[in-house]
Design a protein around this motif. Structure first.
Motif, PDB file in Angstrom:
ATOM      1  N   LEU A   1       0.807  -1.131  -0.154  1.00  0.00           N
ATOM      2  CA  LEU A   1      -0.097  -0.101  -0.031  1.00  0.00           C
ATOM      3  C   LEU A   1       0.729   1.091   0.020  1.00  0.00           C
ATOM      4  CD1 LEU A   1      -2.548  -0.841   2.402  1.00  0.00           C
ATOM      5  CD2 LEU A   1      -2.575  -0.939  -0.384  1.00  0.00           C
ATOM      6  N   GLU A   2       1.771   1.279  -0.639  1.00  0.00           N
ATOM      7  CA  GLU A   2       2.901   2.692  -1.011  1.00  0.00           C
ATOM      8  C   GLU A   2       2.609   2.883  -1.749  1.00  0.00           C
ATOM      9  OE1 GLU A   2       5.452   3.734   0.904  1.00  0.00           O
ATOM     10  OE2 GLU A   2       5.218   1.878   3.059  1.00  0.00           O
ATOM     11  N   SER A   3       2.499   4.218  -1.569  1.00  0.00           N
ATOM     12  CA  SER A   3       2.460   5.470  -2.523  1.00  0.00           C
ATOM     13  C   SER A   3       3.603   5.513  -3.114  1.00  0.00           C
ATOM     14  CB  SER A   3       0.801   6.251  -2.645  1.00  0.00           C
ATOM     15  OG  SER A   3       0.968   6.790  -4.208  1.00  0.00           O
ATOM     16  N   ASP A   4       4.252   6.946  -4.004  1.00  0.00           N
ATOM     17  CA  ASP A   4       4.385   8.428  -4.078  1.00  0.00           C
ATOM     18  C   ASP A   4       4.014   9.855  -3.631  1.00  0.00           C
ATOM     19  OD1 ASP A   4       7.560   7.392  -4.182  1.00  0.00           O
ATOM     20  OD2 ASP A   4       6.472   6.528  -6.769  1.00  0.00           O
ATOM     21  N   VAL A   5       2.819   9.582  -4.556  1.00  0.00           N
ATOM     22  CA  VAL A   5       1.284  10.550  -4.060  1.00  0.00           C
ATOM     23  C   VAL A   5       0.733  10.810  -3.109  1.00  0.00           C
ATOM     24  CG1 VAL A   5      -0.368  11.467  -5.713  1.00  0.00           C
ATOM     25  CG2 VAL A   5       0.717  10.166  -6.849  1.00  0.00           C
ATOM     26  N   ILE A   6       0.671   9.842  -2.297  1.00  0.00           N
ATOM     27  CA  ILE A   6       0.047   9.926  -1.035  1.00  0.00           C
ATOM     28  C   ILE A   6       0.521   8.998   0.338  1.00  0.00           C
ATOM     29  CG2 ILE A   6      -2.067   8.303  -2.113  1.00  0.00           C
ATOM     30  CD1 ILE A   6      -3.803   9.986  -0.857  1.00  0.00           C
ATOM     31  N   GLY A   7      -0.097   9.833   1.512  1.00  0.00           N
ATOM     32  CA  GLY A   7      -0.221   7.773   2.201  1.00  0.00           C
ATOM     33  C   GLY A   7      -1.469   7.686   2.781  1.00  0.00           C
ATOM     34  N   TRP A   8      -0.994   6.322   1.579  1.00  0.00           N
ATOM     35  CA  TRP A   8      -2.579   5.521   1.978  1.00  0.00           C
ATOM     36  C   TRP A   8      -2.713   5.405   3.655  1.00  0.00           C
ATOM     37  CZ3 TRP A   8      -5.925   6.465  -1.558  1.00  0.00           C
ATOM     38  CH2 TRP A   8      -5.364   6.507  -2.373  1.00  0.00           C
ATOM     39  N   ASN A   9      -1.460   4.741   3.859  1.00  0.00           N
ATOM     40  CA  ASN A   9      -1.686   4.827   5.750  1.00  0.00           C
ATOM     41  C   ASN A   9      -2.494   5.891   6.559  1.00  0.00           C
ATOM     42  OD1 ASN A   9      -1.093   1.600   5.853  1.00  0.00           O
ATOM     43  ND2 ASN A   9       0.821   2.502   5.603  1.00  0.00           N
ATOM     44  N   LYS A  10      -2.199   6.968   6.476  1.00  0.00           N
ATOM     45  CA  LYS A  10      -2.824   8.172   7.008  1.00  0.00           C
ATOM     46  C   LYS A  10      -4.356   8.301   6.821  1.00  0.00           C
ATOM     47  CE  LYS A  10      -3.368  11.616   9.441  1.00  0.00           C
ATOM     48  NZ  LYS A  10      -3.544  11.792  10.536  1.00  0.00           N
ATOM     49  N   VAL A  11      -4.390   7.724   5.597  1.00  0.00           N
ATOM     50  CA  VAL A  11      -5.858   7.694   4.641  1.00  0.00           C
ATOM     51  C   VAL A  11      -6.664   6.940   5.451  1.00  0.00           C
ATOM     52  CG1 VAL A  11      -7.554   7.650   2.915  1.00  0.00           C
ATOM     53  CG2 VAL A  11      -5.643   9.147   2.586  1.00  0.00           C
ATOM     54  N   ILE A  12      -6.594   5.999   5.808  1.00  0.00           N
ATOM     55  CA  ILE A  12      -6.919   4.971   6.092  1.00  0.00           C
ATOM     56  C   ILE A  12      -7.755   5.243   7.510  1.00  0.00           C
ATOM     57  CG2 ILE A  12      -7.017   2.042   7.399  1.00  0.00           C
ATOM     58  CD1 ILE A  12      -5.265   2.054   4.651  1.00  0.00           C
ATOM     59  N   GLU A  13      -5.598   5.536   8.441  1.00  0.00           N
ATOM     60  CA  GLU A  13      -6.584   6.092   9.808  1.00  0.00           C
ATOM     61  C   GLU A  13      -8.077   7.542   9.495  1.00  0.00           C
ATOM     62  OE1 GLU A  13      -5.687   5.219  12.604  1.00  0.00           O
ATOM     63  OE2 GLU A  13      -4.619   3.914  11.282  1.00  0.00           O
TER      64      GLU A  13
END
Length: 284
Positions: free
Chosen positions: A233-245
């Motif tokens: 779930l890595e991305s250069d554009v956005i931090g998906w783990n932060k979005v999930i939180e």
């Protein structure tokens, strides 16, 4: 001219490609663990065609050195950060890709994810008590949809979302579509009910949706990835783990992401978080 096609999904697509492969004497290998050193005609290979997932998004230069006559590489999608293009240039190897590859299938995945999140399906599918009274779904018609990136996927997606009755706007670095409203990205994030990320997920867009921009997103909005994710779930554009939180603490209404290839699908019971298996968005 010899062509080597590397495709771990060839058995699925063989019925469509068999005649073309046979007619053009193309060598096909569908096993990523194959010992390429033992390939008998590797000195004759001039064109290398593959999907990047074949190499798990890592293409070592030593692999290219196995083919002394190699003059061209063709990848299925446009994402190429895992290829050393400077090294290819030094070897006079042209790197190209298939225009509009899987743009329709990726856009259709976004439509599927839209309705899944709008009806809170990730929550309902994981409830054990049969009580579906806690989350009221929403209708997408009339909602504002913001497409971040109007490339090959974004162009198809904005037409499809508009046909569903959504009020569409977009941000793009270069593309313009005068049928829809162009908005600065910050204004789009703060005003849209559904946000679709369709930009190029590469180093050139690193941290484009950073912490500051995440805080601009309209409360209760849904975020849908139009570009999948890298492994973990890595991305250069956005931090998906932060979005999930942010979904967990109900700052956001939900998020939909396509997971990385060959990874276990993560499930978040009680939360409107949809993570589908890798390749589910484009493999059609």
């Amino acid at each position: 001219m010899k062509v080597l096609l590397l495709d771990e999904f060839y058995t699925i697509r063989e019925k469509y490609l068999r005649n073309f492969v046979t007619k053009n004497n193309i060598t096909v290998i569908d096993d990523p663990t194959y010992n390429f050193v033992s390939l008998l005609n590797k000195h004759e290979i001039m064109i290398l065609a593959f999907g990047s997932s074949f190499f798990n998004w890592t293409l070592p230069n030593t692999f290219l050195d196995l083919f002394p006559s190699l003059s061209s590489i063709c990848i299925s999608g446009g994402w190429h950060d895992h290829i050393d293009t400077n090294y290819c240039a030094s070897k006079k190897i042209v790197v190209t890709y298939i225009p509009d590859f899987s743009n329709l299938s990726a856009a259709e995945w976004c439509i599927y994810a839209t309705y899944s999140l709008a009806r809170f399906m990730p929550i309902y599918m994981n409830r054990q008590d049969g009580d579906f009274s806690h989350n009221q779904g929403v209708e997408v018609a009339g909602k504002r949809a913001g497409i971040v990136g109007l490339g090959s996927v974004g162009k198809v997606l904005i037409d499809k979302l508009s046909s569903l009755g959504m009020d569409c706007c977009y941000w793009s670095q270069t593309s313009r579509d005068h049928r829809f409203s162009f908005m600065p990205v910050n204004a789009l994030l703060s005003s849209c009910d559904f946000i679709y990320l369709c930009v190029y997920d590469g180093k050139g867009m690193a941290k484009f949706i950073d912490q500051e921009r995440l805080l601009l997103i309209k409360k209760g909005a849904f975020i849908i990835s139009g570009f999948g994710s890298q492994p973990g779930l890595e991305s250069d554009v956005i931090g998906w783990n932060k979005v999930i939180e942010m979904v967990k603490n109900k700052t956001l209404g939900g998020v939909a992401i396509e997971g990385g290839e060959n990874e276990n699908v993560l499930i978040f019971p009680g939360h409107n978080i949809l993570i589908t298996p890798g390749n589910s968005g484009w493999l059609t």
